[in-house]
Design a protein around this motif. Structure first.
Motif, mmCIF file in Angstrom:
data_model
loop_
_atom_site.group_PDB
_atom_site.id
_atom_site.type_symbol
_atom_site.label_atom_id
_atom_site.label_comp_id
_atom_site.label_asym_id
_atom_site.label_seq_id
_atom_site.Cartn_x
_atom_site.Cartn_y
_atom_site.Cartn_z
ATOM 1 N N SER A 1 0.833 -1.211 0.000
ATOM 2 C CA SER A 1 0.000 0.000 0.000
ATOM 3 C C SER A 1 0.861 1.252 0.000
ATOM 4 O O SER A 1 0.581 2.206 -0.728
ATOM 5 N N VAL A 2 1.912 1.248 0.791
ATOM 6 C CA VAL A 2 2.821 2.401 0.840
ATOM 7 C C VAL A 2 3.550 2.537 -0.492
ATOM 8 O O VAL A 2 3.708 3.654 -1.011
ATOM 9 N N MET A 3 3.974 1.426 -1.064
ATOM 10 C CA MET A 3 4.653 1.468 -2.367
ATOM 11 C C MET A 3 3.735 2.032 -3.440
ATOM 12 O O MET A 3 4.177 2.789 -4.310
ATOM 13 N N ASP A 4 2.458 1.673 -3.389
ATOM 14 C CA ASP A 4 1.493 2.204 -4.357
ATOM 15 C C ASP A 4 1.349 3.714 -4.230
ATOM 16 O O ASP A 4 1.205 4.417 -5.223
ATOM 17 N N LEU A 5 1.373 4.210 -2.998
ATOM 18 C CA LEU A 5 1.241 5.651 -2.774
ATOM 19 C C LEU A 5 2.381 6.433 -3.408
ATOM 20 O O LEU A 5 2.183 7.517 -3.940
ATOM 21 N N PHE A 6 3.583 5.895 -3.349
ATOM 22 C CA PHE A 6 4.758 6.616 -3.823
ATOM 23 C C PHE A 6 5.231 6.164 -5.196
ATOM 24 O O PHE A 6 6.259 6.613 -5.684
ATOM 25 N N SER A 7 4.475 5.302 -5.828
ATOM 26 C CA SER A 7 4.853 4.791 -7.143
ATOM 27 C C SER A 7 4.696 5.874 -8.206
ATOM 28 O O SER A 7 3.783 6.690 -8.162
#
Length: 190
Positions: A149-155
């Motif tokens: 979820s965090v990776m998706d936010l900063f992708s």
């Protein structure tokens, strides 16, 4: 005649036979609109209907666009409804349509095949995922979800690409060759 309905998490989705039929005839809703003037809004209302509820105006417009008779179009649509449809995707937009409709099988062909293959290679197999879940008593599963979820936010990936990557987690590779990939819905294995 019964509707073909897929039940998913207490929600049902009618298969989008209109777009599937148009795709098999190398056409899109926009092409029908341009040739006949039938509004795209009217066409989009038919994407979640059973074929027996299609309006004659839409059937006639599709027939005119494809240079077929309305009877032929209706017969071909009904034939697709009887089959277990397999959606063919050649680009990200096609794939997203199929993923949102949760088709049982999706065939990815052409140049886009390699891109999807890379995404699928990053997913854990069912055995690997089960090992992680059992070995960590479920704690790592929550941690992995939080990290993703965090990776998706900063992708930096485009919105459509993020959506595809998220929805591809519901599928597994059934068949693979040099120029195509067949994906199957995981939940049908259980």
């Amino acid at each position: 005649m019964t509707n073909k309905i897929i039940f998913i998490k207490e929600r049902c989705i009618l298969i989008n036979y209109l777009d599937l039929y148009l795709q098999k005839n190398h056409c899109k809703r926009y092409d029908v609109f341009k040739k006949t003037g039938v509004s795209q809004q009217l066409l989009s209302t038919h994407t979640n209907k059973s074929i027996e509820k299609y309006s004659s105006k839409v059937i006639i417009a599709i027939a005119e666009t494809l240079d077929k008779t309305p009877g032929d179009v209706l017969n071909e649509l009904l034939l697709i409804e009887k089959e277990k449809p397999i959606y063919e995707a050649y680009n990200p937009n096609d794939l997203l349509v199929a993923l949102k409709a949760k088709y049982d099988k999706i065939i990815i062909q052409g140049a886009y095949y390699k891109e999807v293959k890379k995404i699928m290679d990053t997913h854990l197999s069912d055995k690997e995922r089960l090992g992680v879940e059992l070995g960590s008593a479920g704690v790592l599963t929550i941690l992995i979800y939080a990290i993703e979820s965090v990776m998706d936010l900063f992708s930096n990936a485009e919105k459509i690409q993020k959506e595809i990557e998220k929805r591809l987690k519901l599928y597994k590779i059934i068949e693979m060759s040099e120029d195509r990939l067949v994906l199957g819905l995981k939940q049908l294995d259980y």
